[in-house]
Enzyme design. Structure first.
Site, PDB file in Angstrom:
ATOM      1  N   GLU A   1       7.257   9.627  18.086  1.00 10.42           N
ATOM      2  CA  GLU A   1       5.898   9.110  17.828  1.00 10.42           C
ATOM      3  C   GLU A   1       5.479   8.123  18.934  1.00 10.42           C
ATOM      4  OE1 GLU A   1       5.274   7.557  13.718  1.00 10.42           O
ATOM      5  OE2 GLU A   1       4.787   5.655  14.690  1.00 10.42           O
TER       6      GLU A   1
ATOM      7  N   VAL B   1       0.820  -1.219   0.000  1.00 10.22           N
ATOM      8  CA  VAL B   1       0.000   0.000   0.000  1.00 10.22           C
ATOM      9  C   VAL B   1       0.856   1.272   0.000  1.00 10.22           C
ATOM     10  CG1 VAL B   1      -0.380  -0.054   2.485  1.00 10.22           C
ATOM     11  CG2 VAL B   1      -2.027   1.077   1.024  1.00 10.22           C
TER      12      VAL B   1
ATOM     13  N   HIS C   1      12.179  10.329  14.576  1.00  8.58           N
ATOM     14  CA  HIS C   1      10.771  10.703  14.394  1.00  8.58           C
ATOM     15  C   HIS C   1       9.883   9.631  15.024  1.00  8.58           C
ATOM     16  CE1 HIS C   1       6.983  10.054  12.238  1.00  8.58           C
ATOM     17  NE2 HIS C   1       6.928  11.349  12.016  1.00  8.58           N
ATOM     18  N   ASN C   2      10.194   8.377  14.743  1.00  9.76           N
ATOM     19  CA  ASN C   2       9.365   7.293  15.274  1.00  9.76           C
ATOM     20  C   ASN C   2       9.487   7.160  16.783  1.00  9.76           C
ATOM     21  OD1 ASN C   2       8.813   6.879  12.573  1.00  9.76           O
ATOM     22  ND2 ASN C   2       8.879   4.665  12.727  1.00  9.76           N
TER      23      ASN C   2
ATOM     24  N   SER D   1       7.343   9.436   6.057  1.00  4.85           N
ATOM     25  CA  SER D   1       6.349   9.342   7.123  1.00  4.85           C
ATOM     26  C   SER D   1       4.997   9.875   6.676  1.00  4.85           C
ATOM     27  CB  SER D   1       6.797  10.132   8.350  1.00  4.85           C
ATOM     28  OG  SER D   1       5.784  10.066   9.334  1.00  4.85           O
ATOM     29  N   GLY D   2       3.970   9.262   7.214  1.00  5.71           N
ATOM     30  CA  GLY D   2       2.621   9.745   6.929  1.00  5.71           C
ATOM     31  C   GLY D   2       1.628   8.615   6.731  1.00  5.71           C
TER      32      GLY D   2
ATOM     33  N   LYS E   1      14.424   9.642  10.539  1.00  6.67           N
ATOM     34  CA  LYS E   1      13.135   8.929  10.567  1.00  6.67           C
ATOM     35  C   LYS E   1      13.032   8.064  11.826  1.00  6.67           C
ATOM     36  CE  LYS E   1       9.091   7.554   9.453  1.00  6.67           C
ATOM     37  NZ  LYS E   1       8.797   6.182   9.501  1.00  6.67           N
TER      38      LYS E   1
HETATM   39  C1  6PG Z   1       5.220   6.862   9.861  1.00  3.89           C
HETATM   40  C2  6PG Z   1       5.114   5.747  10.847  1.00  3.89           C
HETATM   41  C3  6PG Z   1       5.401   4.460  10.177  1.00  3.89           C
HETATM   42  C4  6PG Z   1       4.827   3.277  10.891  1.00  3.89           C
HETATM   43  C5  6PG Z   1       5.633   2.739  11.996  1.00  3.89           C
HETATM   44  C6  6PG Z   1       4.860   2.208  13.160  1.00  3.89           C
HETATM   45  O1  6PG Z   1       6.004   7.746  10.143  1.00  3.89           O
HETATM   46  O2  6PG Z   1       4.513   6.845   8.860  1.00  3.89           O
HETATM   47  O3  6PG Z   1       6.021   5.921  11.884  1.00  3.89           O
HETATM   48  O4  6PG Z   1       6.754   4.403   9.926  1.00  3.89           O
HETATM   49  O5  6PG Z   1       3.518   3.380  11.201  1.00  3.89           O
HETATM   50  O6  6PG Z   1       6.302   1.686  11.378  1.00  3.89           O
HETATM   51  O7  6PG Z   1       5.767   1.568  13.938  1.00  3.89           O
HETATM   52  P1  6PG Z   1       5.435   0.481  15.014  1.00  3.89           P
HETATM   53  O8  6PG Z   1       4.795  -0.672  14.286  1.00  3.89           O
HETATM   54  O9  6PG Z   1       6.775   0.136  15.559  1.00  3.89           O
HETATM   55  O10 6PG Z   1       4.503   1.123  15.974  1.00  3.89           O
END
Ligand code: 6PG
Length: 472
Positions: free
Chosen positions: A192, A15, A188-189, A131-132, A185
């Site tokens: 997150e 996707v 960033h995560n 990311s997004g 990135k």
């Molecule tokens: C993004 C998200 C993306 C993803 C992660 C979730 O920036 O679009 O961070 O990279 O959703 O892989 O990570 P986990 O499965 O470790 O929560």
């Protein structure tokens, strides 16, 4: 003839790959995608906007032949071995000057190895964070490219076209040398993870402590999203509360098991911060708490053993909602400050030359941690690009001071009533620790010297000292 060639190729039409490629086509680029699974190529073509040029193929060779040299292609495949497999398969098909972009969540050390592996082939390799999520890929993600600066100039027009736009500028910029794209990135995560942990704690307090139902929770998050904490994560949380379950009459959120998954990027952030000696406690806590959540069976046994009950929070609803919002805002700032302080250190330690103003600029749109707060941070780093920690910026300091009392109050009520709020507590403790010129660490130094002759420094004179401590 050249007119029939494609501008950009994608390896992996899951996707994310499909949506990003369709996004490129929407911006006028001729886009071709490869996936072994023919149905994915067909789905790519059938999902294309009418009038755009999109093709799906099931052999790599066909895609490579159809690309305009120097070829620009991205792979969006699972991190790890699949990335190496694709590189191995591509190598015999590519020519000097071609550009391979790894757009997945690869560990930055793997990216460094791949840069090294490809350096004598004349093929450019870039590690790029995207990311997004699925929707972002289609409509405008935040893109974090790093590595080969020459190659970046070649792909910049495509990436700038497809990236999200914030305050009139594209949410993409060259992040820095080597594996800077994947490093940014990863952090960033990490941020997150931390913000998601905080939101879940505040959700617990509002739902179980105050007894708010899903409609009321929706309203609270809606209000928050209209003010100073407007952000993507608050916005989707607002919407989550309204989602109905299609299998029962309940709201879906109430039917979801409390075990969080994790693909690893948060853990990598913590691991790297430990190596670099940068404290990012809220991110560490978020990683640990996901692991704690996964121990569902043990938690259930422990709940029976300890006869766990959580108590109502005895504060008038409107007052506590306001306080909880402030605590969330306070702790969220700390998450960004921790992640960005790690980037500051990693940038020099790993020779990446990351520009922090650019990082926060491109996080303002498209990515999962986008938030209006990023505007304040952008100002802070524009004023002082080498700022080691956001907490040293006067405007950020003012924001934190304003929310401090409510943060303490929320933590007090929550711990008295028995709620697990490790993220909020970690954020507050970090703040209290960071903003003091005097920690009790003198005692740790005394202990280390006592049992291990590890030496210490003094407050009143230069040098390194050791004492033969007397047992009393
Ligand atoms: C993004 C998200 C993306 C993803 C992660 C979730 O920036 O679009 O961070 O990279 O959703 O892989 O990570 P986990 O499965 O470790 O929560």
């Amino acid at each position: 003839m050249a007119n029939n060639l494609f501008d950009f190729g994608m390896v992996g039409l899951g996707v994310m790959g499909r949506n990003l490629l369709l996004n490129m086509a929407d911006h006028g680029f001729k886009a071709i995608g490869f996936d072994k699974d023919e149905t994915k190529g067909k789905l790519l073509e059938s999902s294309a906007t009418p009038g755009t040029t999109v093709k799906g193929v099931s052999t790599l060779a066909e895609m490579i032949r159809a690309l305009q040299p120097p070829r620009k292609l991205m792979m969006l495949v699972p991190a790890g071995k699949p990335v190496d497999d694709v590189i191995r398969d591509l190598l015999p098909l590519l020519q000097k000057g071609d550009i391979i972009i790894d757009g997945g969540n690869s560990h930055y050390t793997d990216t460094l190895k791949r840069i090294d592996y490809l350096k004598d082939t004349g093929i450019h390799f870039m590690g790029v964070g995207v990311s997004g999520g699925e929707h972002g890929a289609r409509t405008g993600p935040s893109i974090m490219p790093g590595g080969d600066a020459e190659a970046y100039k070649n792909v910049a027009p495509v990436l700038e076209a497809v990236a999200a736009k914030a305050s009139g500028s594209a949410c993409v910029a060259y992040m820095g040398k080597n594996a800077a794209g994947h490093y940014v990135k990863m952090v960033h995560n990490g941020i997150e993870y931390a913000i998601m942990q905080l939101i879940s704690e505040v959700y617990d307090l509002l739902k179980n402590g105050l007894g708010l139902n899903n409609d009321e929770l929706h309203k609270v998050f809606k209000t928050w999203n209209e003010g100073e904490q407007q952000s993507f994560l608050i916005e989707i949380t607002r919407d989550i509360f309204l989602q109905k379950d299609d299998k029962t009459n309940n709201r879906l959120v109430d039917m979801i098991l409390d075990k969080a998954g994790a693909k690893g990027t948060g853990k990598w952030t913590s691991q790297d911060a430990m190596d670099l000696g940068i404290p990012i406690g809220v991110i560490d806590t978020a990683v640990s708490l996901r692991s704690l959540s996964a121990c569902k069976d043990e938690r259930t046994q422990a709940a029976a053993l300890y006869k766990t009950v959580v108590h109502p929070i005895e504060v008038p609803k409107e007052i506590f909602i306001q306080q909880a919002g402030d605590a969330l805002f306070f702790a969220t700032i700390i998450c960004y400050a921790q992640g960005l302080s790690l980037l500051h250190k990693a940038s020099s330690e790993l020779q990446m030359e990351i520009s922090l103003p650019e990082v926060v600029r491109i996080w303002r749109g498209g990515c999962i941690i986008r938030s209006v707060l990023l505007e304040t941070f952008y100002k802070a780093y524009t004023l002082s690009p080498e700022l080691p920690n956001l907490l040293l910026n006067a405007e950020v300091a003012q924001l934190l001071q304003k929310k401090l009392l409510h943060t303490r109050t929320v933590i007090l009520h929550a711990t008295q009533a028995g709620y697990p709020i490790a993220g909020l507590m970690s954020a507050l403790s970090y703040f209290e620790g960071y903003r003091t010129g005097k920690l009790p660490t003198n005692l740790i130094q005394a202990q280390r010297d006592y049992f291990g002759a590890h030496t210490y420094q003094r407050i009143d004179m230069q040098g390194t000292f050791h004492t033969e401590w007397q047992a009393h």
